[in-house]
Design an enzyme around this catalytic site. Sequence first.
Site, PDB file in Angstrom:
ATOM      1  N   ARG A 215      35.812  24.028  68.655  1.00 11.38           N
ATOM      2  CA  ARG A 215      36.325  23.673  69.830  1.00 11.38           C
ATOM      3  C   ARG A 215      36.993  24.847  70.776  1.00 11.38           C
ATOM      4  O   ARG A 215      37.165  24.689  72.059  1.00 11.38           O
ATOM      5  CB  ARG A 215      37.401  22.467  69.392  1.00 11.38           C
ATOM      6  CG  ARG A 215      37.681  21.559  70.699  1.00 11.38           C
ATOM      7  CD  ARG A 215      38.517  20.479  70.543  1.00 11.38           C
ATOM      8  NE  ARG A 215      39.858  20.853  70.401  1.00 11.38           N
ATOM      9  CZ  ARG A 215      40.962  20.181  70.061  1.00 11.38           C
ATOM     10  NH1 ARG A 215      40.720  19.111  69.317  1.00 11.38           N
ATOM     11  NH2 ARG A 215      42.146  20.738  70.235  1.00 11.38           N
TER      12      ARG A 215
ATOM     13  N   HIS B 125      43.754   6.956  81.934  1.00  7.93           N
ATOM     14  CA  HIS B 125      43.803   6.384  80.761  1.00  7.93           C
ATOM     15  C   HIS B 125      43.910   4.736  81.116  1.00  7.93           C
ATOM     16  O   HIS B 125      44.711   4.389  81.624  1.00  7.93           O
ATOM     17  CB  HIS B 125      44.687   6.872  79.589  1.00  7.93           C
ATOM     18  CG  HIS B 125      44.642   6.067  78.260  1.00  7.93           C
ATOM     19  ND1 HIS B 125      43.560   6.700  77.520  1.00  7.93           N
ATOM     20  CD2 HIS B 125      45.101   5.274  77.830  1.00  7.93           C
ATOM     21  CE1 HIS B 125      43.565   5.899  76.294  1.00  7.93           C
ATOM     22  NE2 HIS B 125      44.701   5.093  76.447  1.00  7.93           N
TER      23      HIS B 125
ATOM     24  N   GLY C 142      30.936   8.130  85.666  1.00 11.00           N
ATOM     25  CA  GLY C 142      31.472   8.739  86.544  1.00 11.00           C
ATOM     26  C   GLY C 142      32.033   7.866  87.713  1.00 11.00           C
ATOM     27  O   GLY C 142      31.822   8.445  88.922  1.00 11.00           O
TER      28      GLY C 142
ATOM     29  N   VAL D  62      47.615  13.636  72.420  1.00 10.61           N
ATOM     30  CA  VAL D  62      46.560  12.657  72.549  1.00 10.61           C
ATOM     31  C   VAL D  62      47.206  11.549  73.838  1.00 10.61           C
ATOM     32  O   VAL D  62      48.111  10.914  73.381  1.00 10.61           O
ATOM     33  CB  VAL D  62      45.752  11.806  71.510  1.00 10.61           C
ATOM     34  CG1 VAL D  62      44.819  10.782  72.036  1.00 10.61           C
ATOM     35  CG2 VAL D  62      45.354  12.563  70.600  1.00 10.61           C
TER      36      VAL D  62
END
Length: 218
Positions: free
Chosen positions: A80, A124, A29, A159
């Site tokens: 999911r 990312h 975090g 993705v």
Amino acid sequence: MTKCDVAHSYRAAGVTDRLPIAVLVSGTGTNLQALLDSVHGRDAEIVAVASSVAGAPALERAAAAGVETGVFARAEYPDRGARDRALAGWLAERGVRLVVLAGYMELLGEPFLERFPGAVINVHPSLLPAFPGLGAIEQALAYGVKVFGVTVHFVDAGVDSGPVILQGAVELPDAREPEEVLAALRPLEHELLPRAVALFARGALGRDPHNPRRIILR
Ligand code: GRF
């Protein structure tokens, strides 16, 4: 309404000065902390933090800041899609208008993304489209690159394949260890993610009409 007009219409409705956002986490975090320390209480209000992992240290950071937390572990749901719907419902009940993935280690499918169209962003640790998915830094080291980087992007059903909002790079021609690269990328992540959230909250992100993949500042 185009996807990037979400924040604009929100502003026009005059609901509040701060965009209500949620942060999704799975681990340490540090990016959540960067958001808490910068945009929270200014351009945006973090109204909820959801973790895919019970006991993730990120949850302690949220609690310390007085932000409501929830745990949505994949194993607790039949599939999911069920997890996505439960998570999206929980966030929608809290008035969330932007969902920020900050070290969230799960894929989100259409049932989730349809609830927050054009309003989910991710950070990312690579210069996308290079090295999407898990182990981005390890992938880059194995490839032997000399320049590493960070991408903040909108999330689509693929993705790490959504439109790029901000990128930053650092030259590390001699890097060998993932820890070394991560340490160099951290400050970039902690600068770029809050900046992207602030831009979104101000309604400053638009799409190039000639190339909708290209995000422009307006
Ligand atoms: C960051 O490196 C981010 O780019 C990746 O996961 C990591 C999360 O770190 N998606 P933290 O939990 O924010 O410290």
